[in-house]
Design a protein around this motif. Structure first.
Motif, mmCIF file in Angstrom:
data_model
loop_
_atom_site.group_PDB
_atom_site.id
_atom_site.type_symbol
_atom_site.label_atom_id
_atom_site.label_comp_id
_atom_site.label_asym_id
_atom_site.label_seq_id
_atom_site.Cartn_x
_atom_site.Cartn_y
_atom_site.Cartn_z
ATOM 1 N N ARG A 132 0.831 -1.211 0.000
ATOM 2 C CA ARG A 132 0.000 0.000 0.000
ATOM 3 C C ARG A 132 0.863 1.258 0.000
ATOM 4 N N ALA A 133 1.721 1.415 0.986
ATOM 5 C CA ALA A 133 2.527 2.640 1.084
ATOM 6 C C ALA A 133 3.590 2.749 -0.005
ATOM 7 N N PRO A 134 4.429 1.714 -0.216
ATOM 8 C CA PRO A 134 5.503 1.901 -1.182
ATOM 9 C C PRO A 134 5.075 1.907 -2.646
ATOM 10 N N VAL A 135 3.909 1.362 -2.958
ATOM 11 C CA VAL A 135 3.495 1.312 -4.363
ATOM 12 C C VAL A 135 2.256 2.177 -4.602
ATOM 13 N N ALA A 136 1.135 1.796 -4.006
ATOM 14 C CA ALA A 136 -0.126 2.477 -4.297
ATOM 15 C C ALA A 136 -0.128 3.924 -3.805
ATOM 16 N N ASP A 137 0.190 4.124 -2.528
ATOM 17 C CA ASP A 137 0.185 5.481 -1.992
ATOM 18 C C ASP A 137 1.239 6.348 -2.666
ATOM 19 N N SER A 138 2.387 5.745 -2.974
ATOM 20 C CA SER A 138 3.442 6.485 -3.657
ATOM 21 C C SER A 138 2.982 6.974 -5.033
ATOM 22 N N ALA A 139 2.265 6.132 -5.763
ATOM 23 C CA ALA A 139 1.751 6.536 -7.080
ATOM 24 C C ALA A 139 0.747 7.680 -6.937
ATOM 25 N N VAL A 140 -0.112 7.590 -5.929
ATOM 26 C CA VAL A 140 -1.106 8.646 -5.707
ATOM 27 C C VAL A 140 -0.427 9.948 -5.318
ATOM 28 N N ILE A 141 0.521 9.883 -4.402
ATOM 29 C CA ILE A 141 1.218 11.100 -3.960
ATOM 30 C C ILE A 141 1.984 11.730 -5.111
ATOM 31 N N THR A 142 2.575 10.900 -5.965
ATOM 32 C CA THR A 142 3.261 11.416 -7.152
ATOM 33 C C THR A 142 2.282 12.170 -8.044
ATOM 34 N N CYS A 143 1.091 11.607 -8.239
ATOM 35 C CA CYS A 143 0.072 12.283 -9.060
ATOM 36 C C CYS A 143 -0.323 13.619 -8.453
ATOM 37 N N ILE A 144 -0.468 13.654 -7.138
ATOM 38 C CA ILE A 144 -0.857 14.900 -6.471
ATOM 39 C C ILE A 144 0.273 15.923 -6.558
ATOM 40 N N ASN A 145 1.503 15.497 -6.240
ATOM 41 C CA ASN A 145 2.640 16.423 -6.260
ATOM 42 C C ASN A 145 2.938 16.963 -7.650
ATOM 43 N N ASN A 146 2.803 16.117 -8.652
ATOM 44 C CA ASN A 146 3.077 16.543 -10.027
ATOM 45 C C ASN A 146 1.862 17.158 -10.711
ATOM 46 N N GLN A 147 0.769 17.237 -9.998
ATOM 47 C CA GLN A 147 -0.503 17.777 -10.508
ATOM 48 C C GLN A 147 -0.949 17.062 -11.782
ATOM 49 N N THR A 148 -0.694 15.744 -11.799
ATOM 50 C CA THR A 148 -1.154 14.916 -12.906
ATOM 51 C C THR A 148 -2.658 14.732 -12.820
ATOM 52 N N LEU A 149 -3.175 14.690 -11.604
ATOM 53 C CA LEU A 149 -4.622 14.645 -11.366
ATOM 54 C C LEU A 149 -5.083 16.024 -10.937
ATOM 55 N N THR A 150 -6.139 16.483 -11.552
ATOM 56 C CA THR A 150 -6.698 17.793 -11.210
ATOM 57 C C THR A 150 -8.153 17.628 -10.795
ATOM 58 N N ALA A 151 -8.685 18.650 -10.176
ATOM 59 C CA ALA A 151 -10.053 18.591 -9.659
ATOM 60 C C ALA A 151 -11.069 18.300 -10.762
ATOM 61 N N ASP A 152 -10.792 18.721 -11.988
ATOM 62 C CA ASP A 152 -11.751 18.472 -13.072
ATOM 63 C C ASP A 152 -11.735 17.021 -13.555
ATOM 64 N N MET A 153 -10.854 16.202 -13.002
ATOM 65 C CA MET A 153 -10.816 14.779 -13.361
ATOM 66 C C MET A 153 -11.704 13.944 -12.447
ATOM 67 N N PHE A 154 -12.562 14.614 -11.687
ATOM 68 C CA PHE A 154 -13.502 13.947 -10.805
ATOM 69 C C PHE A 154 -14.910 14.368 -11.176
ATOM 70 N N SER A 155 -15.823 13.408 -11.126
ATOM 71 C CA SER A 155 -17.232 13.732 -11.319
ATOM 72 C C SER A 155 -17.945 13.534 -9.991
ATOM 73 N N HIS A 156 -18.865 14.401 -9.710
ATOM 74 C CA HIS A 156 -19.640 14.349 -8.463
ATOM 75 C C HIS A 156 -21.086 14.088 -8.834
ATOM 76 N N THR A 157 -21.565 12.903 -8.512
ATOM 77 C CA THR A 157 -22.931 12.528 -8.845
ATOM 78 C C THR A 157 -23.603 11.908 -7.633
ATOM 79 N N LEU A 158 -24.718 12.470 -7.223
ATOM 80 C CA LEU A 158 -25.517 11.938 -6.119
ATOM 81 C C LEU A 158 -24.682 11.663 -4.868
ATOM 82 N N GLY A 159 -23.796 12.585 -4.536
ATOM 83 C CA GLY A 159 -22.994 12.450 -3.335
ATOM 84 C C GLY A 159 -21.817 11.509 -3.468
ATOM 85 N N ASP A 160 -21.570 10.988 -4.652
ATOM 86 C CA ASP A 160 -20.469 10.063 -4.883
ATOM 87 C C ASP A 160 -19.402 10.772 -5.714
#
Length: 158
Positions: A68-96
Motif C-alpha cells: 500500500r505505502a511503497p506502491v499504491a500510496d506512492s503513485a497517488v502522492i506522485t500524481c498529487i505532487n506533479n498535478q497529474t490529477l486535477t479537480a476536473d478529473m472527478f465527477s460528483h454525482t448523487l454524493g459520490d
C-alpha cells in the motif's frame, strides 16, 4: 486543489472525497495481486485480515497491504505532487465521487510506472520490480502455508 471535507456521514464503502478516492483506487487488488496469488497456487478469496464477503479477493487484499505505502500510496502522492490529477478529473454525482476516464488513465499510468521500478528484494537481495516482488511475496506466503518455509517475512522498505 480546492477540495473540501464533506460534512455528511459516509454511508458507503466508496470514499466521497477526491484525495481519499485516489488512495482507494490505488489499492485495488485485482490488477496487481489477484493473478499472483492464483499463480502461486493460493485461493485469492481465502484471506487472513479481510473477509471474503461480497466476493472480494480477501487474500489479494491482505497481500496488497504490504504494498500500500511503497506502491499504491506512492503513485497517488506522485500524481498529487506533479498535478497529474486535477479537480476536473472527478465527477460528483448523487454524493459520490468518481474519477473520469482521464483521471483513471493518469492514476493507472503513475501506478504502472511505479510497479515497473526496480528495487532490491529485502529477503533475497536481488533486483526485482515491484510487480515481480508482489509475486515473490505470494509464493513466500504459499511456502509458509504449505510448510516448506518456517516463517513468512513480509515486505519491508528501509
Amino acid at each position: 486543489m480546492g477540495w473540501r471535507r464533506n460534512p455528511h456521514h459516509r454511508k458507503t464503502s466508496t470514499p466521497t472525497r477526491p484525495p481519499t478516492r485516489h488512495f482507494a483506487l490505488g489499492v485495488r487488488p485485482t490488477p496487481p495481486l489477484h493473478p499472483h496469488s492464483g499463480r502461486a497456487g493460493l485461493d485469492p478469496h481465502g484471506g487472513f485480515l479481510h473477509s471474503p464477503s461480497r466476493n472480494k479477493p480477501a487474500l489479494a487484499l491482505d497481500l496488497m497491504e504490504e504494498f500500500r505505502a511503497p506502491v499504491a500510496d506512492s503513485a497517488v502522492i506522485t500524481c498529487i505532487n506533479n498535478q497529474t490529477l486535477t479537480a476536473d478529473m472527478f465527477s460528483h454525482t448523487l454524493g459520490d465521487v468518481r474519477l473520469t476516464r482521464a483521471g483513471i488513465a493518469a492514476l493507472t499510468s503513475a501506478y504502472e510506472r511505479r510497479v515497473t521500478t526496480d528495487i532490491k528484494h529485502p529477503t533475497f537481495g536481488y533486483p526485482a520490480t515491484w510487480r515481480r516482488t508482489m509475486e515473490i511475496q505470494a509464493r513466500l506466503l504459499l511456502g509458509f502455508i504449505d510448510g516448506t518455509r518456517s516463517e513468512y517475512i513480509g515486505m519491508t522498505v528501509r
